[in-house]
Design an enzyme around this catalytic site. Structure first.
Site, PDB file in Angstrom:
ATOM      1  N   ASN A  62       0.844  -1.197   0.000  1.00 16.80           N
ATOM      2  CA  ASN A  62       0.000   0.000   0.000  1.00 16.80           C
ATOM      3  C   ASN A  62       0.875   1.241   0.000  1.00 16.80           C
ATOM      4  OD1 ASN A  62       0.534   0.806   2.863  1.00 16.80           O
ATOM      5  ND2 ASN A  62      -0.374  -1.195   3.229  1.00 16.80           N
ATOM      6  N   LYS A 108       8.273 -17.246 -10.493  1.00 12.75           N
ATOM      7  CA  LYS A 108       7.465 -16.198 -11.099  1.00 12.75           C
ATOM      8  C   LYS A 108       6.292 -16.807 -11.879  1.00 12.75           C
ATOM      9  CE  LYS A 108       7.630 -12.385 -14.329  1.00 12.75           C
ATOM     10  NZ  LYS A 108       8.327 -11.762 -15.440  1.00 12.75           N
ATOM     11  N   PRO A 117      -2.782 -11.669  10.447  1.00  8.11           N
ATOM     12  CA  PRO A 117      -2.999 -11.478  11.888  1.00  8.11           C
ATOM     13  C   PRO A 117      -3.055  -9.992  12.216  1.00  8.11           C
ATOM     14  CG  PRO A 117      -0.724 -12.111  11.435  1.00  8.11           C
ATOM     15  CD  PRO A 117      -1.471 -12.232  10.134  1.00  8.11           C
ATOM     16  N   ASP A 118      -3.848  -9.631  13.212  1.00 11.38           N
ATOM     17  CA  ASP A 118      -3.884  -8.230  13.653  1.00 11.38           C
ATOM     18  C   ASP A 118      -2.814  -8.050  14.741  1.00 11.38           C
ATOM     19  OD1 ASP A 118      -4.474  -5.794  15.018  1.00 11.38           O
ATOM     20  OD2 ASP A 118      -6.449  -5.815  14.050  1.00 11.38           O
ATOM     21  N   PHE A 120      -3.302   3.358  15.337  1.00 10.57           N
ATOM     22  CA  PHE A 120      -3.635   4.398  14.367  1.00 10.57           C
ATOM     23  C   PHE A 120      -4.853   3.953  13.574  1.00 10.57           C
ATOM     24  CE2 PHE A 120      -0.713   8.015  13.633  1.00 10.57           C
ATOM     25  CZ  PHE A 120       0.052   7.853  14.788  1.00 10.57           C
TER      26      PHE A 120
HETATM   27  O1  C5P Z   1      -7.921  -2.548  11.483  1.00  9.12           O
HETATM   28  P1  C5P Z   1      -7.114  -1.403  10.974  1.00  9.12           P
HETATM   29  O2  C5P Z   1      -6.106  -1.818   9.953  1.00  9.12           O
HETATM   30  O3  C5P Z   1      -7.910  -0.249  10.486  1.00  9.12           O
HETATM   31  O4  C5P Z   1      -6.335  -0.890  12.276  1.00  9.12           O
HETATM   32  C1  C5P Z   1      -5.321   0.051  12.225  1.00  9.12           C
HETATM   33  C2  C5P Z   1      -4.419  -0.105  13.425  1.00  9.12           C
HETATM   34  O5  C5P Z   1      -4.149  -1.460  13.713  1.00  9.12           O
HETATM   35  C3  C5P Z   1      -3.079   0.518  13.184  1.00  9.12           C
HETATM   36  O6  C5P Z   1      -2.558   0.907  14.433  1.00  9.12           O
HETATM   37  C4  C5P Z   1      -2.294  -0.633  12.581  1.00  9.12           C
HETATM   38  O7  C5P Z   1      -0.894  -0.477  12.758  1.00  9.12           O
HETATM   39  C5  C5P Z   1      -2.820  -1.808  13.383  1.00  9.12           C
HETATM   40  N1  C5P Z   1      -2.886  -3.060  12.647  1.00  9.12           N
HETATM   41  C6  C5P Z   1      -2.075  -4.106  12.990  1.00  9.12           C
HETATM   42  N2  C5P Z   1      -2.153  -5.300  12.335  1.00  9.12           N
HETATM   43  C7  C5P Z   1      -3.042  -5.477  11.337  1.00  9.12           C
HETATM   44  C8  C5P Z   1      -3.888  -4.420  10.960  1.00  9.12           C
HETATM   45  C9  C5P Z   1      -3.773  -3.220  11.623  1.00  9.12           C
HETATM   46  O8  C5P Z   1      -1.244  -3.943  13.904  1.00  9.12           O
HETATM   47  N3  C5P Z   1      -3.108  -6.625  10.711  1.00  9.12           N
END
Ligand code: C5P
Length: 409
Positions: free
Chosen positions: A216, A295, A313-314, A333
């Protein structure tokens, strides 16, 4: 990164002793003036063998002081006047001989005289050593350096690398930009002294095959600015960075990663040993379910390859879910393109973090400036548009304040 005048209102005495590194003092003067400082240059006789007072006067906009016998000073006490006006004295380059003179408290030329005459409590002395590696390593120099440090001087560098004499080793003066950054950092309040702060920054890159992937437009600038601002505030900072080409802020430990999974793997073991976690990275929400080992070629059918995605993963939520004893104070953020505040409020609760910093994604990605809204349990607080470093410093103040209010992490 564009720098708001971080040295506005500061009066710096820039001392030059003799050394080839005097050429860097010209650029340093420009940078200090650009950062808002007034710069009074003081040169030893030896320094004038390497660069002329003409150059230094032109760049600083002030006549260079070079003699303790200069009768233009109405009271004929240049050493007193100069050191009383200064917010700091920076000697760059500080030669081996000059450091030896300081160690002995010598005062037979203007620069060492004014260093000796400075009010120690109010006027810090910073030294940027510059000399051949053997001179730096010599026990006499090391003894003198230890002595001047014990007497209250602060050493900036030296760095290792190529030397004017052709040798390679310790003793190079820091670059002008590094010295300017050190001075700016020196003046920042040490609100996070003794704290450890972990930051994620930049985009992630999710490989489709060895040459392609999805990513991105995050530039990493906000996260890097936060890492710098926290280091300036005295924190020990670890920065986990996605693929960006930004310089590591001075004093910050950087871990480079590509994908979200790598970022999580880097963050989790670090999170437990940090007091604050600031997640600024724009982590990809999804990654290709499979990354091809080779590739992916066009097969002539005109059909694009079918790509399947799985959720990443978040990272922030994973850290926020750690047991309380291991969990740093978490800041997230929220970069949104619409309904910024409503989304930020929901996100704060969903991710279980005390503070979310909301901004408008399309209006900030890649730019040097930004506009933030801090969302916590008490409500919202806007930080008006400014360059990212200024905002990062304000955010650091807000983080420190909230942590202090809670009695620490
Ligand atoms: O869910 P979203 O992407 O909108 O959330 C944004 C926040 O969560 C930011 O602080 C980003 O660094 C963190 N984030 C993360 N891991 C992800 C998605 C988001 O740490 N997979």
């Amino acid at each position: 990164m564009s720098e708001v005048q971080a040295l506005q209102g500061r009066h710096i005495v820039l001392g030059l002793s003799g050394g080839v590194a005097c050429y860097k003092a010209a650029e340093l003067t420009r940078l200090l003036v650009k950062a808002g400082a007034t710069v009074q240059v003081v040169m030893t006789e030896a320094a004038q063998q390497f660069i002329t007072p003409v150059t230094m006067q032109a760049l600083s906009g002030r006549p260079v002081a070079a003699s303790q016998w200069d009768a233009r000073e109405p009271n004929n006490m240049a050493h007193i006047n100069l050191s009383r006006q200064a917010d700091a004295i920076l000697v760059a380059p500080a030669s081996a001989d000059f450091i030896a003179r300081l160690a002995q408290g010598r005062a037979d030329e203007l620069l060492s005289l004014l260093c000796l005459a400075r009010p120690i409590e109010h006027c810090p002395l910073l030294l940027a050593p510059a000399m051949n590696r053997e001179m730096w390593a010599h026990p006499a120099t090391q003894r003198n350096v230890a002595q001047v440090a014990a007497d209250g001087a602060r050493l900036l560098g030296p760095a290792a690398g190529d030397q004017a004499c052709g040798e390679i080793g310790d003793g190079r003066m820091l670059e002008a930009a590094e010295l300017c950054d050190e001075l700016i950092a020196f003046f920042q309040p040490k609100l996070l002294a003794g704290r450890r702060l972990l930051v994620t920054a930049g985009p992630t890159f999710e490989a489709i095959d060895p040459v392609r992937g999805i990513t991105n437009l995050s530039s990493g600038k906000m996260g890097f600015a936060i890492a710098r601002a926290a280091a300036e505030a005295g924190a020990e900072v670890t920065l986990v960075a996605g693929p960006v080409a930004l310089a590591t802020p001075r004093g910050v430990v950087r871990i480079d990663v590509q994908s979200a999974e790598q970022m999580l793997a880097a963050v989790l073991p670090q999170a437990r040993r940090h007091d604050v976690f600031v997640a600024t990275a724009a982590v990809a929400d999804w990654r290709p379910a499979q990354s091809a080992a080779q590739k992916i070629k066009k097969d002539g059918s005109g059909q694009p390859p079918a790509l399947a995605f799985v959720e990443n993963p978040d990272i922030l939520a994973s850290v926020a879910r750690l047991p309380a004893a291991e969990r740093p104070w978490c800041v997230g953020f929220a970069a949104e393109s619409h309904d910024v505040l409503a989304h930020a409020r929901q996100k704060r609760v969903r991710k279980g973090v005390p503070l979310i910093v909301a901004n408008n994604g399309p209006a900030t990605f890649g730019r040097d400036d930004n506009e933030l809204v801090l969302v916590d349990a008490d409500g919202e607080q806007a930080l008006p548009r400014g360059d990212k470093l200024t905002l990062a410093r304000q955010l650091v103040i807000e983080i420190a304040r909230r942590m202090a209010a809670q009695g620490g992490a």
